[in-house]
Write a protein that holds these residues in place. Structure first.
Motif, PDB file in Angstrom:
ATOM      1  N   HIS A   1       0.826  -1.211   0.000  1.00  0.00           N
ATOM      2  CA  HIS A   1       0.000   0.000   0.000  1.00  0.00           C
ATOM      3  C   HIS A   1       0.863   1.266   0.000  1.00  0.00           C
ATOM      4  O   HIS A   1       0.589   2.210  -0.746  1.00  0.00           O
ATOM      5  CB  HIS A   1      -0.943  -0.008   1.200  1.00  0.00           C
ATOM      6  CG  HIS A   1      -2.050  -1.004   1.089  1.00  0.00           C
ATOM      7  ND1 HIS A   1      -1.945  -2.296   1.545  1.00  0.00           N
ATOM      8  CD2 HIS A   1      -3.281  -0.908   0.536  1.00  0.00           C
ATOM      9  CE1 HIS A   1      -3.070  -2.946   1.299  1.00  0.00           C
ATOM     10  NE2 HIS A   1      -3.891  -2.133   0.696  1.00  0.00           N
ATOM     11  N   LEU A   2       1.896   1.301   0.841  1.00  0.00           N
ATOM     12  CA  LEU A   2       2.749   2.491   0.905  1.00  0.00           C
ATOM     13  C   LEU A   2       3.456   2.745  -0.421  1.00  0.00           C
ATOM     14  O   LEU A   2       3.540   3.894  -0.888  1.00  0.00           O
ATOM     15  CB  LEU A   2       3.784   2.337   2.023  1.00  0.00           C
ATOM     16  CG  LEU A   2       3.274   2.392   3.460  1.00  0.00           C
ATOM     17  CD1 LEU A   2       4.407   2.078   4.434  1.00  0.00           C
ATOM     18  CD2 LEU A   2       2.662   3.749   3.774  1.00  0.00           C
ATOM     19  N   MET A   3       3.973   1.678  -1.032  1.00  0.00           N
ATOM     20  CA  MET A   3       4.706   1.852  -2.282  1.00  0.00           C
ATOM     21  C   MET A   3       3.758   2.196  -3.432  1.00  0.00           C
ATOM     22  O   MET A   3       4.117   2.970  -4.333  1.00  0.00           O
ATOM     23  CB  MET A   3       5.534   0.613  -2.583  1.00  0.00           C
ATOM     24  CG  MET A   3       6.630   0.374  -1.554  1.00  0.00           C
ATOM     25  SD  MET A   3       7.652  -1.086  -1.879  1.00  0.00           S
ATOM     26  CE  MET A   3       8.597  -0.520  -3.293  1.00  0.00           C
ATOM     27  N   ALA A   4       2.554   1.654  -3.418  1.00  0.00           N
ATOM     28  CA  ALA A   4       1.564   2.042  -4.431  1.00  0.00           C
ATOM     29  C   ALA A   4       1.215   3.518  -4.295  1.00  0.00           C
ATOM     30  O   ALA A   4       1.044   4.227  -5.300  1.00  0.00           O
ATOM     31  CB  ALA A   4       0.315   1.177  -4.311  1.00  0.00           C
ATOM     32  N   ASP A   5       1.117   4.001  -3.067  1.00  0.00           N
ATOM     33  CA  ASP A   5       0.898   5.438  -2.860  1.00  0.00           C
ATOM     34  C   ASP A   5       2.065   6.239  -3.429  1.00  0.00           C
ATOM     35  O   ASP A   5       1.874   7.323  -3.995  1.00  0.00           O
ATOM     36  CB  ASP A   5       0.748   5.753  -1.375  1.00  0.00           C
ATOM     37  CG  ASP A   5      -0.566   5.249  -0.792  1.00  0.00           C
ATOM     38  OD1 ASP A   5      -1.471   4.887  -1.564  1.00  0.00           O
ATOM     39  OD2 ASP A   5      -0.689   5.216   0.454  1.00  0.00           O
ATOM     40  N   GLY A   6       3.284   5.708  -3.263  1.00  0.00           N
ATOM     41  CA  GLY A   6       4.456   6.389  -3.805  1.00  0.00           C
ATOM     42  C   GLY A   6       4.432   6.461  -5.318  1.00  0.00           C
ATOM     43  O   GLY A   6       4.827   7.469  -5.912  1.00  0.00           O
ATOM     44  N   VAL A   7       3.970   5.390  -5.974  1.00  0.00           N
ATOM     45  CA  VAL A   7       3.831   5.407  -7.429  1.00  0.00           C
ATOM     46  C   VAL A   7       2.823   6.472  -7.838  1.00  0.00           C
ATOM     47  O   VAL A   7       3.041   7.247  -8.775  1.00  0.00           O
ATOM     48  CB  VAL A   7       3.391   4.025  -7.957  1.00  0.00           C
ATOM     49  CG1 VAL A   7       3.099   4.086  -9.449  1.00  0.00           C
ATOM     50  CG2 VAL A   7       4.473   2.990  -7.674  1.00  0.00           C
ATOM     51  N   ARG A   8       1.726   6.532  -7.135  1.00  0.00           N
ATOM     52  CA  ARG A   8       0.661   7.488  -7.478  1.00  0.00           C
ATOM     53  C   ARG A   8       1.097   8.933  -7.241  1.00  0.00           C
ATOM     54  O   ARG A   8       0.873   9.812  -8.088  1.00  0.00           O
ATOM     55  CB  ARG A   8      -0.573   7.181  -6.633  1.00  0.00           C
ATOM     56  CG  ARG A   8      -1.771   8.090  -6.886  1.00  0.00           C
ATOM     57  CD  ARG A   8      -2.791   7.928  -5.786  1.00  0.00           C
ATOM     58  NE  ARG A   8      -2.261   8.400  -4.504  1.00  0.00           N
ATOM     59  CZ  ARG A   8      -2.650   7.912  -3.315  1.00  0.00           C
ATOM     60  NH1 ARG A   8      -3.534   6.919  -3.255  1.00  0.00           N
ATOM     61  NH2 ARG A   8      -2.128   8.403  -2.205  1.00  0.00           N
ATOM     62  N   ASP A   9       1.765   9.192  -6.110  1.00  0.00           N
ATOM     63  CA  ASP A   9       2.047  10.560  -5.696  1.00  0.00           C
ATOM     64  C   ASP A   9       3.438  11.055  -6.077  1.00  0.00           C
ATOM     65  O   ASP A   9       3.687  12.262  -6.044  1.00  0.00           O
ATOM     66  CB  ASP A   9       1.876  10.688  -4.182  1.00  0.00           C
ATOM     67  CG  ASP A   9       0.469  10.343  -3.723  1.00  0.00           C
ATOM     68  OD1 ASP A   9      -0.468  10.503  -4.529  1.00  0.00           O
ATOM     69  OD2 ASP A   9       0.317   9.904  -2.568  1.00  0.00           O
ATOM     70  N   GLY A  10       4.353  10.129  -6.382  1.00  0.00           N
ATOM     71  CA  GLY A  10       5.707  10.546  -6.707  1.00  0.00           C
ATOM     72  C   GLY A  10       6.514  10.995  -5.510  1.00  0.00           C
ATOM     73  O   GLY A  10       7.532  11.683  -5.658  1.00  0.00           O
ATOM     74  N   ARG A  11       6.127  10.610  -4.312  1.00  0.00           N
ATOM     75  CA  ARG A  11       6.862  10.924  -3.087  1.00  0.00           C
ATOM     76  C   ARG A  11       6.504   9.873  -2.041  1.00  0.00           C
ATOM     77  O   ARG A  11       5.519   9.143  -2.195  1.00  0.00           O
ATOM     78  CB  ARG A  11       6.554  12.325  -2.573  1.00  0.00           C
ATOM     79  CG  ARG A  11       5.085  12.585  -2.332  1.00  0.00           C
ATOM     80  CD  ARG A  11       4.840  13.999  -1.862  1.00  0.00           C
ATOM     81  NE  ARG A  11       4.835  14.094  -0.400  1.00  0.00           N
ATOM     82  CZ  ARG A  11       4.941  15.240   0.259  1.00  0.00           C
ATOM     83  NH1 ARG A  11       5.111  16.368  -0.385  1.00  0.00           N
ATOM     84  NH2 ARG A  11       4.910  15.253   1.574  1.00  0.00           N
ATOM     85  N   ILE A  12       7.295   9.809  -0.988  1.00  0.00           N
ATOM     86  CA  ILE A  12       7.062   8.822   0.061  1.00  0.00           C
ATOM     87  C   ILE A  12       6.446   9.511   1.268  1.00  0.00           C
ATOM     88  O   ILE A  12       7.096  10.335   1.929  1.00  0.00           O
ATOM     89  CB  ILE A  12       8.373   8.115   0.464  1.00  0.00           C
ATOM     90  CG1 ILE A  12       8.974   7.382  -0.735  1.00  0.00           C
ATOM     91  CG2 ILE A  12       8.115   7.134   1.615  1.00  0.00           C
ATOM     92  CD1 ILE A  12      10.301   6.701  -0.438  1.00  0.00           C
ATOM     93  N   ASP A  13       5.205   9.194   1.532  1.00  0.00           N
ATOM     94  CA  ASP A  13       4.506   9.637   2.749  1.00  0.00           C
ATOM     95  C   ASP A  13       4.083   8.388   3.494  1.00  0.00           C
ATOM     96  O   ASP A  13       3.413   7.518   2.926  1.00  0.00           O
ATOM     97  CB  ASP A  13       3.271  10.462   2.397  1.00  0.00           C
ATOM     98  CG  ASP A  13       3.606  11.852   1.900  1.00  0.00           C
ATOM     99  OD1 ASP A  13       4.078  12.667   2.704  1.00  0.00           O
ATOM    100  OD2 ASP A  13       3.397  12.119   0.703  1.00  0.00           O
ATOM    101  N   THR A  14       4.434   8.313   4.771  1.00  0.00           N
ATOM    102  CA  THR A  14       4.138   7.087   5.517  1.00  0.00           C
ATOM    103  C   THR A  14       3.313   7.319   6.778  1.00  0.00           C
ATOM    104  O   THR A  14       2.942   6.349   7.434  1.00  0.00           O
ATOM    105  CB  THR A  14       5.449   6.389   5.934  1.00  0.00           C
ATOM    106  OG1 THR A  14       6.196   7.253   6.786  1.00  0.00           O
ATOM    107  CG2 THR A  14       6.292   6.040   4.704  1.00  0.00           C
ATOM    108  N   VAL A  15       3.023   8.570   7.129  1.00  0.00           N
ATOM    109  CA  VAL A  15       2.254   8.792   8.359  1.00  0.00           C
ATOM    110  C   VAL A  15       0.772   8.592   8.081  1.00  0.00           C
ATOM    111  O   VAL A  15       0.267   8.890   6.999  1.00  0.00           O
ATOM    112  CB  VAL A  15       2.508  10.199   8.948  1.00  0.00           C
ATOM    113  CG1 VAL A  15       3.983  10.386   9.273  1.00  0.00           C
ATOM    114  CG2 VAL A  15       2.014  11.293   8.025  1.00  0.00           C
ATOM    115  N   ARG A  16       0.090   8.066   9.066  1.00  0.00           N
ATOM    116  CA  ARG A  16      -1.345   7.848   8.960  1.00  0.00           C
ATOM    117  C   ARG A  16      -2.073   9.192   9.056  1.00  0.00           C
ATOM    118  O   ARG A  16      -1.507  10.177   9.536  1.00  0.00           O
ATOM    119  CB  ARG A  16      -1.803   6.878  10.041  1.00  0.00           C
ATOM    120  CG  ARG A  16      -1.180   5.485   9.888  1.00  0.00           C
ATOM    121  CD  ARG A  16      -1.681   4.519  10.947  1.00  0.00           C
ATOM    122  NE  ARG A  16      -1.255   3.151  10.675  1.00  0.00           N
ATOM    123  CZ  ARG A  16      -0.137   2.601  11.133  1.00  0.00           C
ATOM    124  NH1 ARG A  16       0.677   3.312  11.934  1.00  0.00           N
ATOM    125  NH2 ARG A  16       0.179   1.353  10.837  1.00  0.00           N
TER     126      ARG A  16
END
Length: 274
Positions: A197-212
Motif C-alpha cells: 500500500h505504501l509503495m503504491a501510494d508512492g507510485v501514485r504521488d511521486g513521493r514517500i509519505d508514511t504517516v497515517r
C-alpha cells in the motif's frame, strides 16, 4: 538511491511516451553507442520494473536494462528534443517526446535468457501482481540476520530502500535488530501488506509519505517536515527528534553500511507490538 516506486513510475512514463512506437536511440556520451545502435528504429513493446531495475523491451527480443544506482536520472521532455547537455548515456526519441538517461549504475542490452537470470536473482516486488510474499518469508524465517538488514536485501524483497525499511518497521512495531527467524509470520504478512500500500501510494504521488491521517502535520498541529527527501515520515532521518507517537527520542545506527532509524518505545526489541 531511488526506491522501487520511482522505477515503476519511470516504466509507466516510458510506456506512455514511447509504448508501441518506433524510437530513435542514441548515446551522445558515447558509452552506450553500440547498445543504442541495436535498438535504434525498434518499437518499444514493454516497459517493466522489477524492484530497482527498469526493463525496456524492444522488438526483436532485446531489452535495455537500467539500474539508476545513486546518481542515475531520467529527464523527459516534449519534442523537438534540445541539444544534449551533460553526460547523456542514452537518448530515446519518439512520438511527441524524448527521454535522457544520465549517470546510471547500469545501462546494458540483455537478451531473454539474461533477463530471466536477472529477475531470478531478485526477491518478490510488492508492486508486481506476480509477487509471491511467501518466497520472501521463507528467506526471512530461515535467517539469523536482523529484519532491518533483510528488508534491504534485494534478493529477499525487491524494491524497498532505506526510507520504506525504516518506516514500515515503525508502523508495524518491529525493531530493526530483531532476527528474521524471530519475526512472527503475522508480522511479516503485515509488513508485506503495508509495503504494497505504501509503495503504491508512492507510485501514485511521486513521493514517500508514511504517516497515517491522524499523524499528519494538519491533524497534529505540528510544522510539516522539511527535508530534501520530502514526504511525511515517522522516524527516517529524524534521529534525536521526539517520536511523533510517544515522544521518545528517535534512535539511529549503522546497519550493513546504511543508517537505520527507530523508536525504542514503539519498537521494543523482542516480540513485535500489536
Amino acid at each position: 538511491m531511488p526506491e522501487g516506486h520511482t522505477i515503476h513510475r519511470l516504466a509507466a512514463e516510458h510506456q506512455r511516451v514511447f509504448g508501441g512506437r518506433a524510437v530513435t536511440a542514441a548515446s551522445p556520451q558515447g558509452r552506450f553507442a553500440d547498445g543504442a545502435g541495436l535498438i535504434d528504429g525498434r518499437t518499444l513493446d514493454t516497459a517493466d520494473a522489477h524492484g530497482k531495475h527498469l526493463l525496456l523491451g524492444f522488438s526483436g527480443d532485446l531489452t535495455v536494462h537500467v539500474h539508476l544506482g545513486i546518481y542515475g536520472t531520467f529527464t523527459f521532455g516534449d519534442a523537438p528534443a534540445p541539444a544534449p547537455w551533460g553526460a547523456v548515456r542514452l537518448r530515446l526519441t519518439g512520438g511527441a517526446g524524448y527521454a535522457d538517461l544520465r549517470g546510471p549504475n547500469a545501462c546494458e542490452i540483455l537478451e531473454p535468457g539474461a533477463v530471466d537470470r536477472l529477475t531470478a536473482r531478485l526477491g518478490p516486488d510488492p508492486l508486481r501482481p506476480d509477487a509471491d510474499p511467501g518466497r520472501a518469508w521463507r528467506r526471512v524465517h530461515a535467517s539469523r540476520v536482523p529484519i532491518g538488514q533483510l528488508l534491504m536485501d534485494q534478493a529477499v524483497i525487491a524494491g524497498p530502500g532505506n526510507i520504506y525499511r525504516a518506516e514500515v518497521l515503525f508502523r508495524q512495531g518491529v525493531h530493526p535488530r530483531l532476527p528474521g527467524r524471530d519475526l512472527p509470520r503475522a508480522s511479516w504478512d503485515a509488513i508485506w501488506d503495508d509495503l504494497t500500500h505504501l509503495m503504491a501510494d508512492g507510485v501514485r504521488d511521486g513521493r514517500i509519505d508514511t504517516v497515517r491521517p491522524e499523524h499528519t502535520p494538519e491533524a497534529m498541529g505540528r510544522p510539516p517536515r522539511v527535508d530534501d527527501h520530502g514526504g511525511e515520515v515517522y522516524v527516517y532521518r529524524r534521529a534525536g527528534q521526539p517520536c511523533l507517537l510517544c515522544g521518545t527520542e528517535v534512535r539511529t545506527e549503522v546497519m550493513a553500511g546504511r543508517n537505520v532509524f527507530w523508536c525504542d518505545t514503539c519498537q521494543p526489541l523482542g516480540a513485535p507490538r500489536a
